[in-house]
Motif scaffolding. Structure first.
Motif, PDB file in Angstrom:
ATOM      1  N   SER A   1      -0.034  -3.330 -32.434  1.00  0.00           N
ATOM      2  CA  SER A   1      -0.751  -3.178 -31.169  1.00  0.00           C
ATOM      3  C   SER A   1      -0.706  -1.720 -30.747  1.00  0.00           C
ATOM      4  N   TYR A   2      -1.472  -1.420 -29.710  1.00  0.00           N
ATOM      5  CA  TYR A   2      -1.441  -0.103 -29.076  1.00  0.00           C
ATOM      6  C   TYR A   2      -1.266  -0.359 -27.582  1.00  0.00           C
ATOM      7  N   SER A   3      -0.130   0.062 -27.037  1.00  0.00           N
ATOM      8  CA  SER A   3       0.193  -0.244 -25.640  1.00  0.00           C
ATOM      9  C   SER A   3       0.546   1.041 -24.900  1.00  0.00           C
ATOM     10  N   ILE A   4      -0.025   1.185 -23.698  1.00  0.00           N
ATOM     11  CA  ILE A   4       0.287   2.338 -22.856  1.00  0.00           C
ATOM     12  C   ILE A   4       0.637   1.870 -21.459  1.00  0.00           C
TER      13      ILE A   4
ATOM     14  N   GLN B   1     -10.187  11.043 -19.699  1.00  0.00           N
ATOM     15  CA  GLN B   1     -10.737  10.310 -20.839  1.00  0.00           C
ATOM     16  C   GLN B   1     -10.933   8.838 -20.498  1.00  0.00           C
ATOM     17  N   LEU B   2      -9.924   8.228 -19.901  1.00  0.00           N
ATOM     18  CA  LEU B   2     -10.019   6.802 -19.564  1.00  0.00           C
ATOM     19  C   LEU B   2     -11.140   6.546 -18.574  1.00  0.00           C
ATOM     20  N   GLU B   3     -11.305   7.443 -17.620  1.00  0.00           N
ATOM     21  CA  GLU B   3     -12.293   7.225 -16.567  1.00  0.00           C
ATOM     22  C   GLU B   3     -13.653   7.831 -16.910  1.00  0.00           C
ATOM     23  N   GLY B   4     -13.742   8.481 -18.088  1.00  0.00           N
ATOM     24  CA  GLY B   4     -14.993   9.109 -18.493  1.00  0.00           C
ATOM     25  C   GLY B   4     -15.567   8.459 -19.734  1.00  0.00           C
ATOM     26  N   ALA B   5     -15.712   9.259 -20.791  1.00  0.00           N
ATOM     27  CA  ALA B   5     -16.368   8.788 -22.012  1.00  0.00           C
ATOM     28  C   ALA B   5     -15.514   7.804 -22.799  1.00  0.00           C
ATOM     29  N   GLY B   6     -14.224   7.756 -22.512  1.00  0.00           N
ATOM     30  CA  GLY B   6     -13.345   6.832 -23.215  1.00  0.00           C
ATOM     31  C   GLY B   6     -12.400   7.560 -24.158  1.00  0.00           C
ATOM     32  N   PHE B   7     -11.367   6.846 -24.571  1.00  0.00           N
ATOM     33  CA  PHE B   7     -10.334   7.378 -25.463  1.00  0.00           C
ATOM     34  C   PHE B   7     -10.392   6.613 -26.774  1.00  0.00           C
ATOM     35  N   THR B   8     -10.456   7.346 -27.894  1.00  0.00           N
ATOM     36  CA  THR B   8     -10.473   6.716 -29.207  1.00  0.00           C
ATOM     37  C   THR B   8      -9.041   6.406 -29.639  1.00  0.00           C
ATOM     38  N   ILE B   9      -8.743   5.136 -29.731  1.00  0.00           N
ATOM     39  CA  ILE B   9      -7.385   4.698 -30.080  1.00  0.00           C
ATOM     40  C   ILE B   9      -7.127   4.996 -31.559  1.00  0.00           C
ATOM     41  N   PRO B  10      -5.955   5.540 -31.886  1.00  0.00           N
ATOM     42  CA  PRO B  10      -5.618   5.722 -33.305  1.00  0.00           C
ATOM     43  C   PRO B  10      -5.611   4.385 -34.045  1.00  0.00           C
ATOM     44  N   SER B  11      -5.604   4.446 -35.367  1.00  0.00           N
ATOM     45  CA  SER B  11      -5.649   3.233 -36.192  1.00  0.00           C
ATOM     46  C   SER B  11      -4.560   2.251 -35.786  1.00  0.00           C
ATOM     47  N   ILE B  12      -4.930   0.976 -35.773  1.00  0.00           N
ATOM     48  CA  ILE B  12      -3.967  -0.089 -35.479  1.00  0.00           C
ATOM     49  C   ILE B  12      -3.867  -0.963 -36.721  1.00  0.00           C
ATOM     50  N   ALA B  13      -2.719  -0.995 -37.330  1.00  0.00           N
ATOM     51  CA  ALA B  13      -2.509  -1.778 -38.540  1.00  0.00           C
ATOM     52  C   ALA B  13      -2.493  -3.262 -38.211  1.00  0.00           C
ATOM     53  N   VAL B  14      -2.636  -4.080 -39.249  1.00  0.00           N
ATOM     54  CA  VAL B  14      -2.586  -5.529 -39.073  1.00  0.00           C
ATOM     55  C   VAL B  14      -1.236  -5.925 -38.486  1.00  0.00           C
ATOM     56  N   GLY B  15      -1.269  -6.757 -37.463  1.00  0.00           N
ATOM     57  CA  GLY B  15      -0.040  -7.210 -36.830  1.00  0.00           C
ATOM     58  C   GLY B  15       0.555  -6.243 -35.829  1.00  0.00           C
TER      59      GLY B  15
ATOM     60  N   THR C   1       0.827  -1.192   0.000  1.00  0.00           N
ATOM     61  CA  THR C   1       0.000   0.000   0.000  1.00  0.00           C
ATOM     62  C   THR C   1       0.872   1.256   0.000  1.00  0.00           C
ATOM     63  N   ASN C   2       0.343   2.314  -0.575  1.00  0.00           N
ATOM     64  CA  ASN C   2       1.044   3.593  -0.714  1.00  0.00           C
ATOM     65  C   ASN C   2       2.250   3.503  -1.640  1.00  0.00           C
ATOM     66  N   ASN C   3       2.253   2.493  -2.500  1.00  0.00           N
ATOM     67  CA  ASN C   3       3.268   2.401  -3.540  1.00  0.00           C
ATOM     68  C   ASN C   3       2.630   2.697  -4.893  1.00  0.00           C
ATOM     69  N   THR C   4       3.464   2.873  -5.894  1.00  0.00           N
ATOM     70  CA  THR C   4       2.991   3.114  -7.258  1.00  0.00           C
ATOM     71  C   THR C   4       3.346   1.922  -8.131  1.00  0.00           C
ATOM     72  N   THR C   5       2.381   1.461  -8.902  1.00  0.00           N
ATOM     73  CA  THR C   5       2.617   0.369  -9.845  1.00  0.00           C
ATOM     74  C   THR C   5       2.305   0.857 -11.252  1.00  0.00           C
ATOM     75  N   ASN C   6       2.835   0.163 -12.252  1.00  0.00           N
ATOM     76  CA  ASN C   6       2.636   0.553 -13.648  1.00  0.00           C
ATOM     77  C   ASN C   6       1.783  -0.500 -14.351  1.00  0.00           C
ATOM     78  N   TYR C   7       0.547  -0.150 -14.643  1.00  0.00           N
ATOM     79  CA  TYR C   7      -0.315  -1.041 -15.417  1.00  0.00           C
ATOM     80  C   TYR C   7      -0.044  -0.829 -16.901  1.00  0.00           C
ATOM     81  N   ILE C   8       0.107  -1.922 -17.627  1.00  0.00           N
ATOM     82  CA  ILE C   8       0.294  -1.854 -19.073  1.00  0.00           C
ATOM     83  C   ILE C   8      -0.964  -2.402 -19.737  1.00  0.00           C
ATOM     84  N   ILE C   9      -1.617  -1.558 -20.518  1.00  0.00           N
ATOM     85  CA  ILE C   9      -2.784  -1.977 -21.297  1.00  0.00           C
ATOM     86  C   ILE C   9      -2.333  -2.130 -22.747  1.00  0.00           C
ATOM     87  N   LYS C  10      -2.614  -3.302 -23.312  1.00  0.00           N
ATOM     88  CA  LYS C  10      -2.204  -3.584 -24.689  1.00  0.00           C
ATOM     89  C   LYS C  10      -3.421  -4.030 -25.485  1.00  0.00           C
ATOM     90  N   VAL C  11      -3.699  -3.304 -26.562  1.00  0.00           N
ATOM     91  CA  VAL C  11      -4.778  -3.649 -27.488  1.00  0.00           C
ATOM     92  C   VAL C  11      -4.126  -4.132 -28.782  1.00  0.00           C
TER      93      VAL C  11
END
Length: 981
Positions: free
Chosen positions: A346-349, A330-344, A274-284
């Motif tokens: 990903s989009y990772s933050i 944006q993430l916690e509200g209406a959402g974020f529109t991810i830019p185009s993702i080409a075949v093969g 608790t009271n630490n910071t972690t890094n979540y990685i979201i990959k689409v």
């Protein structure tokens, strides 16, 4: 062009081998035509060309066997397609049967065979329908460029009216979204004639070879269709049909590659302090065959988790196409529109997230992606929340991690362990407390059932236990014979003990068991042949009928990992034998606990940084960041520097630092502007340090931080650290505030109100011969503050812009004093600022100012305290200006006015009419003296002396009108100022 086409048509009537030869011979002749009409295919079974935006599909051989299984049962079977598994296509085959006709489908290696028998009518038809569906959601799937081939379209005409024969006729239609359409012919065999989408033989010929191209009709649809129907019947040439059969295959279809995506979310760990910071990685990830657009990513707020604003693209993802990142809102509200993702791709933050959830809880963080034509998908990550100082391990029983101190209670003290001076236990006592260098360790038994007299006892029991804390129970059945609880008044990195003689006995009617009540415990070093497990491996029981002894030991270890101070470590013991009576016993069972130990980690420290308010310097070229460093002992390379902008602090804590015992440590902070050292004094600072070890002897500082003007740093010291310390220090900075202070004072120079005389113009000696009187300065030795005023900090050019207002103190020694504090950000860009003093009383006690009511202050860079902004006032009797008026009688012919005798007293009346005596018809000369008895100049002085005038209509007016006789008013007689004195 027409001739060439006709010539090619004639070629198509040849057999296949000749056809190929003739085409080679004509290559040069038709080259230009082929270039201008590439859609023309030279093979007898052509496949349609698919548009560039689509992918070609074709039935695999085994798809016909699967298709046969769907015959007339409304079952859609998956089609492999080409390339395999890239389209979720499923097909159903339905064959409508005419009355008294029998339809029998079968399969060939690359086609499906349909055989029909029936002799009642000559024009019976059978409809074979293929329906296409999206197998993922069972909705119609419209395929483009669908191409099929039908074989064995032939004829056998009977010689007599009673003979049996056939003359095939096949009609092919497709169904689009708007209705039925007919197919386009792409190939017709030499024995085939067609009329649009109707195919029939042009001669009496029987095709006996499988997939004979001379009896083949190939077609394709110019529009996307979701089903195709082949109606199989007779022409009018046959009156009494015989058996008929046809073969068909699906040659081609085209489809738009399906959209597909996936999402993952992880921070790479299962637990976090608790009271630490972690890094979540979201990959689409784009898992489909075409570019993805307009994907909405959401990551809702979760209690106990707080996203930081410093979201970045994940640089560890080699396929990442991320160039822009979302905001937290944006993430916690209406959402974020991810830019185009080409075949093969990903989009990772990477999302830094602060964990504020309490120890022992579990936080689950779920992100979702949605699309207008795809199902919403989500991914979650869960962490158990531990202490910020979590450490230790139970993987190796009865040992402490390197550098941790062991404390031991038992008869076989390990090297280096600390043991209490007294390890005895009074027989029959149910609890005892032991002290290890001030650390308290308590063992207590409770919920005791069927305990024999004299127990608990400490020592060895013949043939059962050695140097153990023994418990001896009669063998009634009991889920709990006793509960053992241990508590340690320190955070422990590890705790455990040895269990002896937990076994079974048929004669004694007992099966002993032990359960771990406190979560996180581990059972280890047990004999697999003597024990079994239940209750998610939290209960260990003896196996029938294995009995232990000192010569046949079945000891095992119980251990826990990290837990905070005073955590109760609890186990229960019971007899679970089903035949044991609950009221009587035929035997007794004894077991023992030994070799108790616990581990304390070296003292640990974590330093956190917080900011209350925005940074003072916060531009790209100059932005304040805070560097925190801990020194002392052998600590090296432990400093950390914040990141972030405005009021946001990222990278806001140090790692958990392991300290040395009995050592002093200094925590120092400084401010940096890039590589340039700033001055920490530009920020106010508070700090709090807490130690989870409440009985620790470590000295936690409480005094203010020490400022080093040379190094431009602040620091404080923690002294006398000890094992088990878990120290958390948080330094909170706020931008240094501007402070404006002063006093509203009685500028009387010590002259009392009784001494004050509004008519006393004598400043050469006496009361008003006083250098401190009315000098505009607060002379602390003789003057005091006065109440009733307010002081406001305002914009100098627009006084209606008020930054702060403060009423002066109104009692005691602080009367008249004020202090205005304003955040530096409030005054950013406003320089100078002004202080305005006002007393709004109707009749103020001190109505006359000795200073200006408005003082301008020029703000100096890096200077935040502006003192001695004082405002002076006096009572009316202490006014600076004294006016005196004298009069002298004269005969109106005098020009030397200064030679007259003037008097401040009323004139007398006589016949002389000279000086202080007056008679009718004479004049009065007036002499007016204005004296500035103050110690400051008076500017813009205006004096008026209005002569009396009689008004007959107003009896109260003077009876005589005075007129000015001489001299004529001229300029330059009076100056515009009165100097002091």
């Amino acid at each position: 062009m027409y001739q060439v086409q006709r010539f090619l048509d004639s070629i198509s009537n040849c057999s296949f081998s000749h056809y190929m030869y003739r085409i080679v011979a004509l290559t040069t002749f038709i080259a230009f035509w082929l270039m201008s009409n590439l859609s023309f295919a030279l093979e007898p079974n052509p496949g349609a060309i698919c548009p560039s935006s689509t992918v070609q599909g074709k039935f695999a051989d085994n798809d016909y066997a699967n298709l046969l299984s769907s015959y007339n049962n409304n079952n859609y079977v998956a089609i492999a397609g080409t390339p395999a598994n890239t389209i979720p296509l499923s097909v159903n085959m339905n064959i409508s049967q005419t009355k008294n006709s029998t339809v029998t489908p079968s399969i060939g290696s690359t086609y499906l065979h349909v055989d029909k028998t029936g002799n009642d009518k000559n024009l019976t038809t059978t409809a074979i329908t293929l329906s296409f569906r999206n197998s993922s959601n069972a909705t119609p799937l419209y395929l483009s460029n669908v191409a099929l081939s039908i074989f064995d379209i032939d004829r056998s005409i009977p010689n007599t009216n009673n003979g049996r024969g056939w003359s095939d006729k096949v009609t092919i239609t497709g169904k689009t979204a708007s209705g039925d359409i007919i197919a386009n012919k792409t190939f017709g065999g030499s024995n085939i004639t067609n009329s649009q989408n109707i195919f029939f033989p042009n001669k009496d010929v029987q095709c006996s070879t499988v997939l004979d191209t001379s009896c083949q009709a190939s077609i394709s649809f110019s529009q996307p269709v979701d089903s195709v129907t082949m109606s199989y019947g007779h022409t009018d040439e046959v009156r009494k049909p015989s058996n008929q059969d046809i073969d068909f295959r699906v040659d081609n279809y085209c489809y738009t590659p399906p959209l597909s995506y996936d999402i993952s979310k992880t921070d790479g760990i299962n637990s976090i302090g608790t009271n630490n910071t972690t890094n979540y990685i979201i990959k689409v990830t784009n898992t489909g065959s075409t570019t993805l657009n307009d994907i909405i990513l959401k990551d809702p707020i979760v209690s106990g988790l707080s996203k930081r604003s410093s979201i970045t693209c994940d640089t560890t993802d080699t396929s990442n196409s991320c160039t822009t990142v979302p905001t937290v809102s944006q993430l916690e509200g209406a959402g974020f529109t991810i830019p185009s993702i080409a075949v093969g791709k990903s989009y990772s933050i990477r999302i830094p997230t602060f964990v504020s959830a309490s120890t022992g809880s579990t936080v689950t963080n779920t992100a979702t992606i949605s699309h207008t034509t795809l199902s919403t998908k989500s991914a979650s990550d869960s962490n158990t929340v531990t202490s910020i100082f979590d450490g230790g391990s139970t993987t190796t029983p009865a040992t402490c991690s390197s550098g941790h101190q062991m404390y031991y209670f038992g008869a076989n003290k390990p090297a280096g362990a600390i043991q209490p001076s007294n390890i005895s236990w009074a027989n029959g006592s149910v609890s005892n407390e032991y002290t290890f260098n001030g650390i308290k360790f308590k063992l207590a038994f409770s919920e005791i059932e069927h305990l024999l007299s004299g127990y608990p006892s400490y020592g060895s029991n013949s043939n059962a236990t050695e140097n153990a804390l023994n418990m001896f129970h009669s063998s009634q059945r009991a889920a709990i014979n006793h509960k053992l609880t241990a508590t340690i008044d320190r955070p422990v990195s590890k705790y455990g003990f040895v269990v002896q003689d937990l076994d079974t006995n048929e004669i004694g009617k007992y099966i002993e068991s032990m359960s771990l009540v406190t979560a996180g415990g581990l059972l280890s070093k047990y004999r697999n042949d003597y024990f079994s497990f239940s209750n998610s491996n939290r209960t260990i029981s003896g196996t029938q009928w294995n009995n232990c002894s000192t010569s046949n030991s079945c000891n095992f270890n119980v251990d826990w990992g990290y837990n905070s101070a005073n955590t109760p470590f609890v186990v229960t013991h019971g007899n679970t034998y089903s035949e044991a009576s609950t009221t009587s016993s035929t035997g007794n069972h004894l077991m023992g606990y030994s070799d108790f130990y616990f581990c304390l980690a070296p003292p640990k420290l974590i330093v956190k940084k917080a900011l209350n308010g925005n940074r003072i310097h916060d531009t790209d070229s100059k932005r304040d960041q805070f560097e925190i460093k801990v020194t002392g002992g052998s600590i090296t390379a432990n400093s950390f520097t914040t990141t972030g902008t405005g009021a946001t602090i990222n990278n806001d804590s140090s790692k958990v630092l392991s300290l040395a015992e009995s050592t002093n440590y200094t925590i120092t902070e400084r401010v940096m502007n890039g590589s340039t050292l700033g001055d920490i004094s530009h920020y106010n600072a508070t700090y709090t340090c807490t130690n989870a070890t409440t009985n620790s002897t470590t000295v936690i500082p409480t005094a203010a931080m020490q400022y080093d003007a040379t190094a431009k740093t602040r620091s404080f010291t923690i002294a006398n650290t000890t094992y088990g310390d878990e120290i958390t220090c948080t330094i909170t900075n706020s931008p240094a505030s501007y402070t404006f202070s002063g006093i509203v004072f009685n500028d009387n120079g010590g002259i009392t109100d009784a001494q004050a005389d509004v008519r006393n113009a004598n400043f050469l000696n006496g009361t008003y011969n006083n250098a401190n009187y009315f000098n505009g300065l607060f002379d602390t030795a003789t003057e005091t503050g006065i109440a009733g005023s307010t002081v406001s900090l305002v914009n100098c050019t627009n006084a209606s812009t008020v930054y702060a207002t403060k009423a002066v103190e109104n009692s005691g020694s602080t009367t008249g004093k004020y202090q205005i504090t304003v955040a530096s950000s409030t005054l950013a860009g406003n320089n100078p600022v002004c202080l305005v003093e006002i007393n709004n009383a109707t009749n103020p006690a001190y109505p006359i100012r000795t200073t200006t009511e408005k003082q301008s202050i020029t703000l100096i860079a890096d200077s935040y305290s502006y003192t001695n902004n004082d405002f002076g006032r006096v009572i009316a009797n202490n006014a600076a200006l004294v006016l005196e008026k004298e009069q002298a009688a004269n005969n109106c012919t005098f020009t030397n006015f200064t030679s007259l005798t003037y008097s401040k007293n009323p004139l007398s009346s006589s016949t002389s009419g000279i000086g202080t005596d007056i008679k009718p018809g004479q004049c009065i000369a007036y002499k007016i003296t204005a004296t500035n008895r103050a110690n400051i100049a008076i500017d813009n002085f205006v004096m008026r002396d209005v002569l009396q005038r009689n008004d007959p209509n107003n009896p109260a007016d003077p009876t005589v009108t005075s007129v000015l006789a001489a001299p004529t008013r001229a300029s330059g007689i009076f100056n515009d100022g009165l100097s002091n004195g």
